[in-house]
Design a protein around this motif. Structure first.
Motif, PDB file in Angstrom:
ATOM      1  N   UNK A   1       0.835  -1.206   0.000  1.00  0.00           N
ATOM      2  CA  UNK A   1       0.000   0.000   0.000  1.00  0.00           C
ATOM      3  C   UNK A   1       0.870   1.257   0.000  1.00  0.00           C
ATOM      4  N   UNK A   2       1.874   1.312   0.861  1.00  0.00           N
ATOM      5  CA  UNK A   2       2.722   2.494   0.941  1.00  0.00           C
ATOM      6  C   UNK A   2       3.488   2.723  -0.357  1.00  0.00           C
ATOM      7  N   UNK A   3       4.083   1.660  -0.887  1.00  0.00           N
ATOM      8  CA  UNK A   3       4.865   1.798  -2.120  1.00  0.00           C
ATOM      9  C   UNK A   3       3.975   2.157  -3.302  1.00  0.00           C
ATOM     10  N   UNK A   4       2.859   1.471  -3.444  1.00  0.00           N
ATOM     11  CA  UNK A   4       1.959   1.725  -4.573  1.00  0.00           C
ATOM     12  C   UNK A   4       1.389   3.137  -4.518  1.00  0.00           C
ATOM     13  N   UNK A   5       1.028   3.585  -3.327  1.00  0.00           N
ATOM     14  CA  UNK A   5       0.479   4.929  -3.189  1.00  0.00           C
ATOM     15  C   UNK A   5       1.526   5.986  -3.533  1.00  0.00           C
ATOM     16  N   UNK A   6       2.735   5.806  -3.050  1.00  0.00           N
ATOM     17  CA  UNK A   6       3.799   6.774  -3.314  1.00  0.00           C
ATOM     18  C   UNK A   6       4.108   6.863  -4.810  1.00  0.00           C
ATOM     19  N   UNK A   7       4.276   5.709  -5.444  1.00  0.00           N
ATOM     20  CA  UNK A   7       4.589   5.705  -6.875  1.00  0.00           C
ATOM     21  C   UNK A   7       3.405   6.191  -7.701  1.00  0.00           C
ATOM     22  N   UNK A   8       2.219   5.685  -7.389  1.00  0.00           N
ATOM     23  CA  UNK A   8       1.047   6.025  -8.181  1.00  0.00           C
ATOM     24  C   UNK A   8       0.661   7.493  -8.104  1.00  0.00           C
ATOM     25  N   UNK A   9       0.648   8.042  -6.895  1.00  0.00           N
ATOM     26  CA  UNK A   9       0.275   9.454  -6.743  1.00  0.00           C
ATOM     27  C   UNK A   9       1.316  10.355  -7.397  1.00  0.00           C
ATOM     28  N   UNK A  10       2.589  10.050  -7.182  1.00  0.00           N
ATOM     29  CA  UNK A  10       3.650  10.861  -7.793  1.00  0.00           C
ATOM     30  C   UNK A  10       3.565  10.829  -9.316  1.00  0.00           C
ATOM     31  N   UNK A  11       3.432   9.624  -9.872  1.00  0.00           N
ATOM     32  CA  UNK A  11       3.348   9.503 -11.327  1.00  0.00           C
ATOM     33  C   UNK A  11       2.082  10.149 -11.870  1.00  0.00           C
TER      34      UNK A  11
ATOM     35  N   UNK B   1      -9.002   3.024  -1.792  1.00  0.00           N
ATOM     36  CA  UNK B   1      -8.100   2.261  -2.657  1.00  0.00           C
ATOM     37  C   UNK B   1      -7.105   1.467  -1.823  1.00  0.00           C
ATOM     38  N   UNK B   2      -6.589   2.089  -0.764  1.00  0.00           N
ATOM     39  CA  UNK B   2      -5.607   1.425   0.090  1.00  0.00           C
ATOM     40  C   UNK B   2      -6.219   0.225   0.803  1.00  0.00           C
ATOM     41  N   UNK B   3      -7.455   0.358   1.268  1.00  0.00           N
ATOM     42  CA  UNK B   3      -8.110  -0.747   1.986  1.00  0.00           C
ATOM     43  C   UNK B   3      -8.300  -1.958   1.075  1.00  0.00           C
TER      44      UNK B   3
ATOM     45  N   UNK C   1      -6.686  -2.461  -1.726  1.00  0.00           N
ATOM     46  CA  UNK C   1      -5.365  -2.887  -2.157  1.00  0.00           C
ATOM     47  C   UNK C   1      -4.702  -3.795  -1.138  1.00  0.00           C
ATOM     48  N   UNK C   2      -4.869  -3.486   0.144  1.00  0.00           N
ATOM     49  CA  UNK C   2      -4.308  -4.334   1.198  1.00  0.00           C
ATOM     50  C   UNK C   2      -4.927  -5.731   1.159  1.00  0.00           C
ATOM     51  N   UNK C   3      -6.245  -5.790   0.985  1.00  0.00           N
ATOM     52  CA  UNK C   3      -6.914  -7.095   0.896  1.00  0.00           C
ATOM     53  C   UNK C   3      -6.425  -7.886  -0.311  1.00  0.00           C
ATOM     54  N   UNK C   4      -6.268  -7.214  -1.446  1.00  0.00           N
ATOM     55  CA  UNK C   4      -5.808  -7.904  -2.653  1.00  0.00           C
ATOM     56  C   UNK C   4      -4.376  -8.399  -2.502  1.00  0.00           C
ATOM     57  N   UNK C   5      -3.528  -7.619  -1.843  1.00  0.00           N
ATOM     58  CA  UNK C   5      -2.139  -8.042  -1.637  1.00  0.00           C
ATOM     59  C   UNK C   5      -2.084  -9.316  -0.792  1.00  0.00           C
ATOM     60  N   UNK C   6      -2.890  -9.366   0.259  1.00  0.00           N
ATOM     61  CA  UNK C   6      -2.915 -10.546   1.126  1.00  0.00           C
ATOM     62  C   UNK C   6      -3.461 -11.763   0.372  1.00  0.00           C
ATOM     63  N   UNK C   7      -4.508 -11.556  -0.422  1.00  0.00           N
ATOM     64  CA  UNK C   7      -5.086 -12.663  -1.180  1.00  0.00           C
ATOM     65  C   UNK C   7      -4.136 -13.166  -2.263  1.00  0.00           C
ATOM     66  N   UNK C   8      -3.399 -12.245  -2.885  1.00  0.00           N
ATOM     67  CA  UNK C   8      -2.438 -12.662  -3.907  1.00  0.00           C
ATOM     68  C   UNK C   8      -1.336 -13.524  -3.300  1.00  0.00           C
ATOM     69  N   UNK C   9      -0.822 -13.102  -2.160  1.00  0.00           N
ATOM     70  CA  UNK C   9       0.228 -13.875  -1.520  1.00  0.00           C
ATOM     71  C   UNK C   9      -0.308 -15.240  -1.089  1.00  0.00           C
ATOM     72  N   UNK C  10      -1.531 -15.276  -0.580  1.00  0.00           N
ATOM     73  CA  UNK C  10      -2.133 -16.553  -0.191  1.00  0.00           C
ATOM     74  C   UNK C  10      -2.376 -17.447  -1.405  1.00  0.00           C
TER      75      UNK C  10
ATOM     76  N   UNK D   1     -14.305  -4.061   4.881  1.00  0.00           N
ATOM     77  CA  UNK D   1     -15.175  -3.168   5.647  1.00  0.00           C
ATOM     78  C   UNK D   1     -14.627  -1.751   5.689  1.00  0.00           C
ATOM     79  N   UNK D   2     -13.322  -1.630   5.831  1.00  0.00           N
ATOM     80  CA  UNK D   2     -12.708  -0.308   5.866  1.00  0.00           C
ATOM     81  C   UNK D   2     -12.842   0.400   4.525  1.00  0.00           C
ATOM     82  N   UNK D   3     -12.871  -0.367   3.443  1.00  0.00           N
ATOM     83  CA  UNK D   3     -12.986   0.231   2.127  1.00  0.00           C
ATOM     84  C   UNK D   3     -14.413   0.501   1.695  1.00  0.00           C
ATOM     85  N   UNK D   4     -15.352  -0.315   2.150  1.00  0.00           N
ATOM     86  CA  UNK D   4     -16.735  -0.174   1.695  1.00  0.00           C
ATOM     87  C   UNK D   4     -17.498   0.922   2.426  1.00  0.00           C
ATOM     88  N   UNK D   5     -17.141   1.173   3.663  1.00  0.00           N
ATOM     89  CA  UNK D   5     -17.858   2.199   4.417  1.00  0.00           C
ATOM     90  C   UNK D   5     -17.658   3.572   3.814  1.00  0.00           C
ATOM     91  N   UNK D   6     -18.642   4.429   3.967  1.00  0.00           N
ATOM     92  CA  UNK D   6     -18.551   5.795   3.435  1.00  0.00           C
ATOM     93  C   UNK D   6     -18.195   6.756   4.561  1.00  0.00           C
TER      94      UNK D   6
END
Length: 262
Positions: free
Chosen positions: A79-89, A192-194, A196-205, A255-260
């Motif tokens: 999340x930290x790396x993707x956010x830093x690169x993505x926002x900067x780019x 996006x971060x919430x 993204x974190x779930x997807x990263x964990x699922x990908x590794x699993x 849940x962290x990502x779906x809530x408004x």
């Protein structure tokens, strides 16, 4: 100031409890997650082994905590790396010369030409079992979402009277980013971060399911599920533990990502 909805607070609470267990488990029970005790194979939860032992007699209380540490660290780093690169780019693509925007669009198109999991599998095959190679591969995929959002928001704001006024008054690019672009981008990043974190964990699993991810004796949720599946009838708690842990950590992120935000 970011205000969280009840749904988001529920997800944050679940994530906090999982993090507390992952970090605090080794402090509550001494031992090592990789130490084998063949005289205690498939031991049910008891006073000595609070969550039982696996097929090698390893302490599941400590192994599950180690697996959660690995998953949460992967999610945080990605999340930290993707956010830093993505926002900067994204900001640079929207504010620099048109050729740079076209270049970044071409890079994104090339990355999206392959499904994300396939790309991660290719990287994982280069250095099997490498945590850092998986981190690079997952981050390479996830920065694109941050890039798209940041570029779209910045492109809209570059023509706004507020930004043009700041430019005419001679304010630098850093000030304009901090004063105009970042306040508009930041609220979108939490969702996006919430996810993204779930997807990263699922990908590794998922890589653990096919034995190309983290390798034994390290504990990883996907690998543990595969290893324990053969013992579901003799020791059902053994398979249930990593399944429940994986489900809870993904649920917390969702849940962290779906809530408004209010």
């Amino acid at each position: 100031m970011l205000r969280l909805s009840f749904t988001q607070k529920s997800g944050l609470l679940i994530l906090a409890l999982l993090l507390a267990y992952a970090l605090g488990a080794p402090l509550l029970q001494s031992g090592d997650a990789t130490t084998q005790n063949l005289s205690q194979i498939l031991t049910a939860p008891n006073a000595d082994y609070w969550m039982g032992t696996d097929h090698f007699g390893r302490n599941m209380w400590l192994r599950l905590a180690e697996a959660l540490q690995l998953s949460l660290m992967m999610a945080a780093l990605c999340v930290l790396t993707s956010a830093l690169i993505g926002v900067t780019a994204g900001v640079l693509a929207a504010t620099r010369a048109p050729w740079f925007d076209r270049l970044m669009d071409g890079v994104v198109t090339m990355i999206l030409a392959l499904p994300g999991l396939v790309l991660v599998l290719i990287f994982a095959a280069i250095v099997p079992g490498s945590f850092w190679m998986l981190y690079v591969a997952i981050s390479l995929i996830q920065w694109i979402e941050y890039f798209r959002i940041s570029r779209a928001i910045t492109q809209r704001l570059t023509q706004s009277p507020a930004v043009q006024s700041s430019q005419l008054m001679g304010f630098g690019e850093w000030y304009i980013f901090r004063r105009h672009y970042w306040p508009a981008i930041a609220p979108q990043l939490f969702t996006i971060a919430a996810f993204g974190a779930a997807n990263a964990i699922l990908m590794m699993a998922s890589l653990g399911f096919v034995y190309v991810g983290i390798q034994p004796p390290l504990a990883e949720l996907g690998l543990m599920i595969v290893e324990h599946f053969s013992y579901y009838s003799d020791a059902p708690w053994l398979l249930a533990q990593p399944l429940i842990a994986l489900a809870l950590v993904v649920l917390a992120c969702q849940l962290m990502g779906r809530g408004k935000s209010l």
